[in-house]
Motif scaffolding. Structure first.
Motif: not given
Length: 222
Positions: A87-103, A105-114
């Motif tokens: 997670r740290v490496r991904g965020l340091d490379l420039g990722a904006d958000d991070y979700m771990a499977k399983p997740f 769906v409602r939270e996924f959709e909310a994060r997409v909208r955000s």
């Protein structure tokens, strides 16, 4: 809004693509890192949903290549890897958000909208332009306090115009935002959508003007 899903789990990839498309997003789908890296090099996306454990090219390598080219698309890392260093490496490379499977769906959709709101430079979940209001959470319009029921393509076009109100939106930008690689959107189709939207909103003090040879401008009627 245009989204790229990069996921090698085929059932999950198809499920995410169907979910996002049902919300009115233009969705492209690839299953390996090399294809993703090649696609983001030539196509513009508002959001990339990126698995890490990909064949041919790791997701973090895809992300690194994107940011090295100056690609500013929002990136959500979606992976089964749970280690904090990933997670740290991904965020340091420039990722904006991070979700771990399983997740969820409602939270996924909310994060997409955000992420898409942030990508469009919007802080509020609601935009008002005269009598027209867009709720970015439900992605529903109201006109003079009445729900405005629109077909998916017209709704997506009006959403694009509202989020860029007061600025000319080119036909190229419309095609780029509203279509995936498998879609086609002709100038005539765009003009028909604009004409129908214009008839709906003009009585409420809004103007959807054609800027000849360039695109369209949505604003309040002077």
């Amino acid at each position: 809004m245009r989204i790229l899903v990069v996921e090698d789990d085929l059932p999950l990839a198809e499920a995410l693509s169907t979910l996002l498309a049902s919300s009115g997003y233009a969705v492209d789908l690839v299953h390996d890192g090399a294809s993703a890296e090649a696609l983001v090099a030539v196509e513009a996306f508002d959001l990339v949903i990126l698995d890490l454990n990909l064949p041919q090219m790791d997701g973090l390598a895809v992300l690194g290549a994107m940011r090295a080219r100056g690609n500013a698309a929002a990136v959500m890392i979606l992976t089964a890897r749970g280690a904090s260093e990933e997670r740290v490496r991904g965020l340091d490379l420039g990722a904006d958000d991070y979700m771990a499977k399983p997740f969820d769906v409602r939270e996924f959709e909310a994060r997409v909208r955000s992420l898409l709101r942030r990508q469009a430079g919007l802080r509020s979940a609601q935009i008002s332009l005269g009598a027209l209001t867009l709720d970015l959470t439900s992605r529903q319009f109201a006109l003079a306090d009445q729900v405005l029921d629109l077909p998916p393509r017209e709704r997506a076009l009006l959403e694009l115009l509202v989020t860029r109100a007061g600025k000319v939106v080119t036909k190229e930008a419309i095609v780029q935002s509203l279509t995936s690689l498998d879609d086609m959107l002709s100038d005539n189709a765009i003009e028909q959508y604009v004409s129908r939207l214009r008839r709906r909103i003009a009585p409420q003090g809004l103007s959807l003007r054609t800027v000849r040879g360039i695109g369209y401008l949505l604003e309040k009627t002077p």
